[in-house]
Design an enzyme around this catalytic site. Structure first.
Site, PDB file in Angstrom:
ATOM      1  N   GLU A  93      43.304 -33.712 -60.376  1.00 21.71           N
ATOM      2  CA  GLU A  93      44.635 -33.253 -60.783  1.00 21.71           C
ATOM      3  C   GLU A  93      45.710 -33.876 -59.894  1.00 21.71           C
ATOM      4  O   GLU A  93      45.502 -34.057 -58.690  1.00 21.71           O
ATOM      5  CB  GLU A  93      44.717 -31.729 -60.665  1.00 21.71           C
ATOM      6  CG  GLU A  93      43.821 -31.025 -61.659  1.00 21.71           C
ATOM      7  CD  GLU A  93      43.975 -29.510 -61.616  1.00 21.71           C
ATOM      8  OE1 GLU A  93      43.265 -28.840 -62.366  1.00 21.71           O
ATOM      9  OE2 GLU A  93      44.792 -29.003 -60.846  1.00 21.71           O
ATOM     10  N   CYS A 106      52.369 -35.240 -55.883  1.00 20.41           N
ATOM     11  CA  CYS A 106      51.326 -34.712 -55.007  1.00 20.41           C
ATOM     12  C   CYS A 106      49.991 -35.267 -55.499  1.00 20.41           C
ATOM     13  O   CYS A 106      49.584 -34.984 -56.627  1.00 20.41           O
ATOM     14  CB  CYS A 106      51.351 -33.184 -55.059  1.00 20.41           C
ATOM     15  SG  CYS A 106      50.015 -32.428 -54.129  1.00 20.41           S
ATOM     16  N   CYS A 113      36.534 -30.769 -52.775  1.00 22.00           N
ATOM     17  CA  CYS A 113      36.788 -30.868 -51.333  1.00 22.00           C
ATOM     18  C   CYS A 113      35.662 -30.159 -50.588  1.00 22.00           C
ATOM     19  O   CYS A 113      35.279 -29.059 -50.965  1.00 22.00           O
ATOM     20  CB  CYS A 113      38.132 -30.233 -50.983  1.00 22.00           C
ATOM     21  SG  CYS A 113      38.510 -30.341 -49.218  1.00 22.00           S
ATOM     22  N   CYS A 117      38.132 -24.145 -47.557  1.00 25.91           N
ATOM     23  CA  CYS A 117      39.123 -23.145 -47.135  1.00 25.91           C
ATOM     24  C   CYS A 117      39.056 -21.986 -48.140  1.00 25.91           C
ATOM     25  O   CYS A 117      39.080 -22.220 -49.356  1.00 25.91           O
ATOM     26  CB  CYS A 117      40.518 -23.753 -47.095  1.00 25.91           C
ATOM     27  SG  CYS A 117      40.606 -25.213 -46.025  1.00 25.91           S
ATOM     28  N   CYS A 120      41.543 -21.506 -51.137  1.00 23.00           N
ATOM     29  CA  CYS A 120      41.908 -22.696 -51.908  1.00 23.00           C
ATOM     30  C   CYS A 120      40.928 -22.917 -53.062  1.00 23.00           C
ATOM     31  O   CYS A 120      39.715 -22.995 -52.850  1.00 23.00           O
ATOM     32  CB  CYS A 120      41.908 -23.907 -50.978  1.00 23.00           C
ATOM     33  SG  CYS A 120      42.097 -25.465 -51.853  1.00 23.00           S
ATOM     34  N   LEU A 219      47.837 -25.236 -40.692  1.00 21.54           N
ATOM     35  CA  LEU A 219      47.385 -24.374 -39.584  1.00 21.54           C
ATOM     36  C   LEU A 219      46.893 -23.020 -40.111  1.00 21.54           C
ATOM     37  O   LEU A 219      45.777 -22.632 -39.864  1.00 21.54           O
ATOM     38  CB  LEU A 219      48.524 -24.189 -38.581  1.00 21.54           C
ATOM     39  CG  LEU A 219      48.048 -23.977 -37.158  1.00 21.54           C
ATOM     40  CD1 LEU A 219      47.430 -25.240 -36.599  1.00 21.54           C
ATOM     41  CD2 LEU A 219      49.190 -23.516 -36.281  1.00 21.54           C
ATOM     42  N   HIS A 220      47.766 -22.298 -40.777  1.00 23.79           N
ATOM     43  CA  HIS A 220      47.451 -21.052 -41.498  1.00 23.79           C
ATOM     44  C   HIS A 220      46.978 -19.873 -40.653  1.00 23.79           C
ATOM     45  O   HIS A 220      46.805 -18.773 -41.198  1.00 23.79           O
ATOM     46  CB  HIS A 220      46.436 -21.293 -42.629  1.00 23.79           C
ATOM     47  CG  HIS A 220      46.850 -22.359 -43.600  1.00 23.79           C
ATOM     48  ND1 HIS A 220      48.130 -22.458 -44.091  1.00 23.79           N
ATOM     49  CD2 HIS A 220      46.158 -23.395 -44.138  1.00 23.79           C
ATOM     50  CE1 HIS A 220      48.201 -23.497 -44.904  1.00 23.79           C
ATOM     51  NE2 HIS A 220      47.031 -24.086 -44.940  1.00 23.79           N
ATOM     52  N   CYS A 337      50.205 -25.338 -54.146  1.00 27.03           N
ATOM     53  CA  CYS A 337      49.233 -25.630 -53.098  1.00 27.03           C
ATOM     54  C   CYS A 337      48.061 -24.671 -53.180  1.00 27.03           C
ATOM     55  O   CYS A 337      48.238 -23.471 -53.325  1.00 27.03           O
ATOM     56  CB  CYS A 337      49.892 -25.473 -51.727  1.00 27.03           C
ATOM     57  SG  CYS A 337      50.941 -26.838 -51.357  1.00 27.03           S
TER      58      CYS A 337
HETATM   59 FE1  SF4 Z   1      40.307 -28.911 -49.046  1.00 30.89          FE
HETATM   60 FE2  SF4 Z   1      41.742 -26.968 -50.156  1.00 30.89          FE
HETATM   61 FE3  SF4 Z   1      41.190 -26.882 -47.549  1.00 30.89          FE
HETATM   62 FE4  SF4 Z   1      42.916 -28.744 -48.545  1.00 30.89          FE
HETATM   63  S1  SF4 Z   1      43.196 -26.501 -48.496  1.00 30.89           S
HETATM   64  S2  SF4 Z   1      41.258 -29.072 -47.041  1.00 30.89           S
HETATM   65  S3  SF4 Z   1      41.954 -29.165 -50.551  1.00 30.89           S
HETATM   66  S4  SF4 Z   1      39.685 -26.746 -49.221  1.00 30.89           S
END
Ligand code: SF4
Length: 347
Positions: A93, A106, A113, A117, A120, A219-220, A337
């Site tokens: 995408e 983007c 991935c 995370c 995500c 960072l989060h 995001c």
């Molecule tokens: Fe991968 Fe999503 Fe983490 Fe980005 S936020 S590194 S796309 S798992």
């Protein structure tokens, strides 16, 4: 033999290929102008190249390595998400965000991935493969064609789509070379941002290879315990080592680093978290980009309320930290995001 994706080739590689076809050097320029500036979609459009050579080029090279499967537009028309199919059937995408004089794209760097995370959608779909530099560039070229047809242009690129760019460093770096080369796509380095969760060995290398391209670190969370819960990569690259590397990057490049922080209700958005975050980045040349976490079917906790985002922002500001609050865009088409996860999003 499968055709070579023409956007995969560096200038030198294209030169070598044309040399083996006994072609003069000026053909390199003609071809690059055609595919990068005039945005030709087929060799038939190269009227400055003899027909027999066009046919030979068409036998050897492929201009479009991705095709549009589906397009979704936000209600206000300002955000547009495309589901592309690669030659092997993989789906990725890409998102266009229209802003006055700074249309941004983007782009994705991997199919899925491996970083996982927890909030995500891409991370939850697993990892299939890296994209090649040509597949990365083709996403930009597609939207550049679209923008040119409207008398506009893509002016900003963010590497924040599917995938962790630094796990596909070589191809990402090659794509950056083509994007910033005035003879190819010619987009200013400072108009490009690469976002990473912090693959430490690649941060210093990126600073050396692409010192003018912006770097954003996701960072989060302001401490190891919480960050390891949200971003499994933190168990490999813990926060103290990440912050040390970030400070070294800033010292070496003199570039302002961006820290992305998605605020999650009652998870990482308390005043204590804000203070801890402020202490972490104290005295550093950086800007913090706050955004309330976008909704995702894989992660039930909502993003923080506007009031909590503001309270968090204020604590950072009171500690002398530069902060921007990012507006959510394209949420209803899952283009925000952490929301990219083809093909479920298009159902
Ligand atoms: Fe991968 Fe999503 Fe983490 Fe980005 S936020 S590194 S796309 S798992």
């Amino acid at each position: 033999m499968p055709k070579t994706i023409i956007y995969d080739l560096t200038t030198q590689e294209l030169e070598d290929q044309l040399c083996s076809l006994r072609q003069p050097n000026f053909r390199v320029k003609q071809i690059q102008q055609g595919i990068y500036n005039k945005l030709y979609a087929s060799f038939d459009e190269f009227e400055n190249i003899p027909k027999d050579l066009r046919a030979k080029l068409d036998d050897l090279f492929l201009i479009n390595p991705i095709s549009v499967e589906q397009t979704l537009k936000s209600r206000d028309g300002n955000t547009e998400k495309v589901l592309f199919k690669c030659l092997d059937g993989s789906l990725i995408e890409t998102v266009l965000m229209r802003f006055e004089r700074r249309n941004s794209v983007c782009i994705s760097t991997q199919v899925g991935c491996p970083m996982g995370c927890v909030f995500c959608s891409t991370g939850q779909m697993g990892f299939q493969r890296n994209l090649s530099s040509g597949e990365i560039l083709a996403q930009v070229v597609y939207f550049q064609r679209l923008m040119h047809a409207e008398g506009e242009a893509v002016r900003n690129i963010v590497y924040m789509g599917m995938g962790e760019p630094f796990l596909n460093y070589e191809q990402v770096s090659k794509s950056l070379d083509a994007l910033t080369d005035p003879e190819r796509l010619g987009i200013g380095s400072r108009k490009i941002t690469v976002s990473s969760v912090g693959v430490l060995p690649k941060i210093a290398k990126f600073g050396t290879d692409h010192p003018q391209v912006n770097l954003a670190i996701s960072l989060h969370a302001p401490n190891d315990e919480l960050r390891s819960q949200l971003l499994p990569a933190n168990r490999i690259y813990p926060l103290h080592a990440l912050m040390k590397t970030c400070r070294e990057y800033v010292e070496a490049t003199h570039r302002k680093l961006t820290f992305e922080y998605a605020l999650i209700d009652q998870v990482n958005d308390t005043p204590e978290h804000a203070q801890e975050f402020a202490d972490l980045v104290q005295g550093m040349l950086c800007i913090v980009n706050l955004i309330a976490l976008n909704p995702s079917k894989d992660y039930p906790t909502p993003g923080s309320s506007r009031e909590k985002v503001e309270a968090f922002r204020q604590i950072l500001v009171d500690n002398g930290v530069q902060v921007t609050v990012r507006l959510r865009r394209g949420i209803e088409i899952k283009a925000g995001c952490g929301q990219l996860a083809s093909p479920e999003n298009f159902k």
